[in-house]
Scaffold this active site. Sequence first.
Site, PDB file in Angstrom:
ATOM      1  N   ASP A 123     -31.596   9.492 -25.240  1.00 31.53           N
ATOM      2  CA  ASP A 123     -30.529   9.646 -24.251  1.00 31.53           C
ATOM      3  C   ASP A 123     -29.156   9.459 -24.890  1.00 31.53           C
ATOM      4  O   ASP A 123     -28.200  10.162 -24.562  1.00 31.53           O
ATOM      5  CB  ASP A 123     -30.702   8.645 -23.103  1.00 31.53           C
TER       6      ASP A 123
ATOM      7  N   SER B  70     -31.237  10.471 -17.437  1.00 38.83           N
ATOM      8  CA  SER B  70     -30.475   9.625 -18.352  1.00 38.83           C
ATOM      9  C   SER B  70     -30.402   8.189 -17.807  1.00 38.83           C
ATOM     10  O   SER B  70     -30.713   7.215 -18.503  1.00 38.83           O
ATOM     11  CB  SER B  70     -29.068  10.215 -18.513  1.00 38.83           C
TER      12      SER B  70
ATOM     13  N   HIS C 251     -27.794  -0.572 -10.394  1.00 34.85           N
ATOM     14  CA  HIS C 251     -27.023   0.329 -11.247  1.00 34.85           C
ATOM     15  C   HIS C 251     -26.017   1.083 -10.386  1.00 34.85           C
ATOM     16  O   HIS C 251     -26.376   1.605  -9.333  1.00 34.85           O
ATOM     17  CB  HIS C 251     -27.945   1.332 -11.953  1.00 34.85           C
TER      18      HIS C 251
ATOM     19  N   LYS D  53     -33.224   4.665 -18.978  1.00 32.50           N
ATOM     20  CA  LYS D  53     -32.775   3.353 -19.468  1.00 32.50           C
ATOM     21  C   LYS D  53     -33.232   2.239 -18.530  1.00 32.50           C
ATOM     22  O   LYS D  53     -33.642   1.171 -18.969  1.00 32.50           O
ATOM     23  CB  LYS D  53     -31.252   3.355 -19.620  1.00 32.50           C
TER      24      LYS D  53
ATOM     25  N   ARG E 254     -23.898  16.159 -24.287  1.00 30.09           N
ATOM     26  CA  ARG E 254     -23.519  16.680 -22.961  1.00 30.09           C
ATOM     27  C   ARG E 254     -22.036  16.489 -22.714  1.00 30.09           C
ATOM     28  O   ARG E 254     -21.370  17.327 -22.111  1.00 30.09           O
ATOM     29  CB  ARG E 254     -24.337  15.969 -21.876  1.00 30.09           C
TER      30      ARG E 254
HETATM   31  N1  URA Z   1     -24.557   7.507 -16.715  1.00 33.12           N
HETATM   32  C1  URA Z   1     -25.584   7.705 -17.582  1.00 33.12           C
HETATM   33  O1  URA Z   1     -26.112   6.753 -18.128  1.00 33.12           O
HETATM   34  N2  URA Z   1     -25.986   8.958 -17.812  1.00 33.12           N
HETATM   35  C2  URA Z   1     -25.434  10.035 -17.215  1.00 33.12           C
HETATM   36  O2  URA Z   1     -25.872  11.145 -17.451  1.00 33.12           O
HETATM   37  C3  URA Z   1     -24.368   9.827 -16.332  1.00 33.12           C
HETATM   38  C4  URA Z   1     -23.951   8.544 -16.094  1.00 33.12           C
END
Ligand code: URA
Length: 429
Positions: free
Chosen positions: A165, A187, A86, A191, A172
Site C-alpha cells: 500500500d 488501502s 479511523h 492497514k 496514486r
Molecule cells: N488514506 C489511506 O490510507 N489510503 C487512501 O487511499 C486514502 C486515504
Amino acid sequence: MSEPFDAVDVIVAKRDGHRLTGPQIDWVLDAYTRGVVADEQMSALAMAILLNGMDRDEIARWTAAMIASGERLDFSGLSRRTADKHSTGGVGDKITLPLAPLVASFGVAVPQLSGRGLGHTGGTLDKLESIPGWRAALSNAEMMAQLESVGAVICQAGSGLAPADRKLYALRDVTGTVEAIPLIASSIMSKKIAEGTGSLVLDVKVGSGAFMKDLDRARELARTMVELGTDAGVHTVALLTDMSVPLGLTAGNALEVRESVEVLAGGGPADVVELTVALAREMLDAAGRPDADPAKALADGSAMDTWRAMIAAQGGDVDAVLPVAREHEVVVAERDGVVRTLDAYAVGVAAWRLGAGRARKEDPVQAGAGVELHVRPGDPVRAGQPILTLHTDTPERFERARAALTGGIVVETGTAAAPGPLVLDRIAV
Ligand code: URA
C-alpha cells in the site's frame, strides 16, 4: 524465475471491463512489491480500476493481497478487548486525541496507529508532537505494554504493515488515481485489518474539507469498507460526518491539543464533544460495553487521568505549556449579518500555509501555527468583529493564508440559524 502472468494482460483485462481473477490480483500486487511490475504498469492498472471499478470479491482479494505483503499484529494476548477508529481526514479533526483515552478509560484497549498530515488535512502525530518530549515511534513490544497498562496508544504506524500500500499510495498520489473507491477502501482497510483490531469504527468525512465531496460517493466508500472489514472478521461500522465546516474552533497542531484537553476537562466546542461521544458509543458497543456512558465521562473529566497516563507513557510532559506562535493577525467581519459559510477547505489551506501542515513528507511543521475560529456558521456578527485569528512564526505567510480564505467566509443579512446535523448517516451490515 518465470512469472505466471504478464502485466500487460492484467492491465488490458481491467481496461476492457473484465473481472480480475484471484491469482491475477495476488500476482500483480506481489510482483509490484518485488519491482517486477513497473510503476508505469501499475499506474495504468490503477487508472483502469478507477475507470471500470472492481466488484466486492475483487476488492476483498486485492485487500488480502496487500495485507499479505507485510506483517500482521496480534492483540489476542491482551487482557482487554480492542477497538479502533479511523477517520478519512478533515480540517480541525482532533477527535482521536480525546476519543482514545475516553474509550480506554472504560477498560477497552485502543491502538491508534496514526499518520502525519499531508496537504490541507492535519495529522494526529504532528498534533501530539507539539507536546514537549512526546515520542511517536514505539516498538511493537512498547505498544503492547502500553495497551495493557494504560489502554490507549497513539503512535506511528510501522513500515511493516501493508508495504504494498505504501508503494501504491505514493504512485496514486502522482497519477490522478487517489479517488478510486476500490483503491481507497483497500488501502485503508488493509492497514486496519493487518493491525489486528477486533472492532473498527470508521469516520467517513463528507464535504469541502474532505476528499469525498458528495454524500453518495462517501456512502459508497463507507459501505465498501464496512463490507471489507466484516468479511475479514472485524466488527466494522461507519459514520458519515459533515466536513463542510472545520471541526471545533481550531485547526493547527498545538491549538488542537489545547482544544482536546478542554474537551477532556468537560468543556470544549459542542461539535467536538458530540462527535467524540458518538464514535465512543460505537466503539464501546462493539467492545462489549453498551452500558458505558462516555458523555458523562467527558462531562465529569474522568477520562483525563487516562490522557495524562497515555501522554506520559510516551515521554510527553503533560503539564508543559504548549507552544504558541510568535505572530498573529485577526480577520474581521466586513459587514453586519449572519455567518453563512466558513469553508473547511479554505480554513484547512490557510492553516497549512501558515505552517501547520507540510507540502512534502519531509518538511517540518510549526507547532503553534494555525487558525482559531471565533464564530460558527449561523452566528450573527457585527462589522469589525473578529471571525478568525491566524497564527504563525513566519509573518510573511499571512498574505497567502488570507488569499486562501477568499470566498471561504460568507456573511449575509438574515437571521441566526442552528447548525445542521454533524452525523449524516450510519452504515453497518
Ligand atoms: N488514506 C489511506 O490510507 N489510503 C487512501 O487511499 C486514502 C486515504
